[in-house]
Every structure is written in C-alpha cells, then in structure tokens.
Design an enzyme around this catalytic site. Sequence first.
Site, PDB file in Angstrom:
ATOM      1  N   ARG A 105      33.467  45.665  38.136  1.00 51.43           N
ATOM      2  CA  ARG A 105      33.781  44.265  37.902  1.00 51.43           C
ATOM      3  C   ARG A 105      33.053  43.797  36.649  1.00 51.43           C
ATOM      4  NH1 ARG A 105      37.078  45.310  41.014  1.00 51.43           N
ATOM      5  NH2 ARG A 105      37.797  44.179  42.869  1.00 51.43           N
ATOM      6  N   GLU A 107      41.409  37.944  33.851  1.00 51.38           N
ATOM      7  CA  GLU A 107      42.510  38.893  33.996  1.00 51.38           C
ATOM      8  C   GLU A 107      43.754  38.156  34.492  1.00 51.38           C
ATOM      9  OE1 GLU A 107      41.262  42.067  36.569  1.00 51.38           O
ATOM     10  OE2 GLU A 107      39.612  42.660  35.260  1.00 51.38           O
ATOM     11  N   HIS A 140      42.861  46.955  34.227  1.00 51.78           N
ATOM     12  CA  HIS A 140      42.446  47.012  35.631  1.00 51.78           C
ATOM     13  C   HIS A 140      43.355  47.942  36.441  1.00 51.78           C
ATOM     14  CE1 HIS A 140      40.030  44.592  38.815  1.00 51.78           C
ATOM     15  NE2 HIS A 140      40.147  45.873  39.151  1.00 51.78           N
TER      16      HIS A 140
END
Length: 314
Positions: free
Chosen positions: A233, A262, A281
């Site tokens: 993260r 994001e 991601h």
Amino acid sequence: MKIAILDDYQNVARDLAEWHRLPNGSALTVFERPIPAAEVAGTLAPYSVLVIMRERTPFPASLIDALPNLRLLVTTGGRNNAIDLEACKARGITVCGTGMVGTPTAELTWGLILALVKRIPQEERGLRAGRWQAGLTQGLAGKRLGLVGLGKLGTQVARVGQAFGMEVAAWSPNLTNERAAAAGVSRLDKRDLFATSDIVSVHLVLGERTRGVVGADDIDAMKPSAFFVNTSRAGLVDGDALLAALHEHRIAGAGLDVFPVEPLPVDSPWLEAPNTVLTPHLGYVTRENYEVFYRDALDDILAWHAGEPVRMLA
C-alpha cells in the site's frame, strides 16, 4: 433485490460467476468505471446489495448513512480497510467477504524486481527503436534482498530470492529472531536493512501502526545502487521522500504497484518519476483471484438471502 457490482475495470464480472442463480426478480447492474465521488451516493441509493472490489471505492460512514436501501455489502477479499464496519453495524447492514488466491502479489513483486534489475522496459523500448543492448543489466545472486514485513507474502518473496542465490534479510515491527530463522532469513533492525540491501521490498498490512512506516530517513539510508519495490500500500511509505530520492538519483529506481490515489491521475507526479517500473495495482488482478471473488460474492448473496449469511465481517 437490486444488486450492483462496482469497479469492474476489466468488464469480466458477468462472465466469472453464475449470476443466473440469483433469486427470481433480481436485477443486476455492473459499473465498469469508477463513479465520481460526488455522484456515488445518488448513483447507489436504489441498491440493496453492493459487491465492491477490494479498496477501490471507499465506504465511510457518511456514504453508508446516505444509502437508505443498502442491506448487504460484499467486498472481495477477507478485509477491506475502506469500509467503516462500525457504521455498517449501526445501520444493521451485513458485510461479507470472499476468499482469494494468496500468491499473485508475490509473483508481481518478482516481476517488478526483474524488470528493474534486468532493464526489461528500457531494453524492450530500445530494441523496437533500433537499438541493440543499450545498457548493462545486473545479477541477483549474492545480493541482499531486504523485506519490510515477513508474513505470508514476504515469506513467499523470500523463497524466490533464496532460489536466485540472494541473501535475504527482514524487518517488521513484530518480527522475532525465531520467525526470521524459520524462514531462513536474517533479522535486521530497520536502519541496517535499508542501508545494506540491494533491493528493498515492502510487505506489510496498512494500519494505524504501519502508516508511514517507511520514512524519509529510511529512504535516505539506501545505497545509490539499490532498488525500492512496493506492492502493498502507498500509505506505508513517505511518498514525497521517495519521489525526491528518485528525481535526485539517490537510489537506482523503484517498482511500484500502489499509489496514493487510484486510479492514477494522468497528471500524477509518479508518471514523471525517473527509473521506475509502474503497474496499475495488478497484485491481486488475476483470473484465478477474480473467479474466487465473484463466485464467493454470489454465494454470499444467496446465503444472506436465505437468512444464513457466511464469511461475515460485520
């Protein structure tokens, strides 16, 4: 039931579960793109069941209180820090999770490491532009891999590093010598880990105790030849310090799969950061994972509808 599936970026949700098993009269809507923050409450207000993907759309108390018809919230995975579970409990909203495959993020970590040390993006672009062998790559054997976190994912990454002949070291707030030794890993203090590792890779869960755990002092301690990798993260790392280190060429480069915002905005400073390999991601975005996510999400809905909810988080 009015059911909505959110953030199906790849437009695959309808094909990965037997949605025809939903009770008669159910209406299923799939949102493929993120809903603008100002429109989330109004868009989702009619739905009694929501299936959400990990931490893509946040569900704070303010949003939960603005959804009068919501009765069931299903999140993919076994936890979702973007959901205010206490607010759901207060409203009597059931929250359920799903299973997931535990290896894809470790695999992507090694994809980023290899792309960095073997210069795969640069050499591929150079080859297409007519250049042959534009620079020197590096080997891994004998180098030190430093892991920030030695849980399931960190241990998987460690095993691959050992297979490449790397020396693997680790640090985390609760790591003991015994746990490190069981994984064949040296336990170091944080400063030594950052100062001596050729590759530093982060594998911690983001929480109040770990937010910003990789600070400017840690990044400053890295060798100029070292690479930094984060598939966990963005909130674990001082992003400003990492950006500065990259622009000032104080580290060799970074492989990043996670970002403060994001999807990544088109004007994000990360897109201009030198010597980086960036992925959107992708750590958990595999067909195998999505098959489990949506299969279990359907089962969660059917079990809840039958009055016997499963995999409850709240």
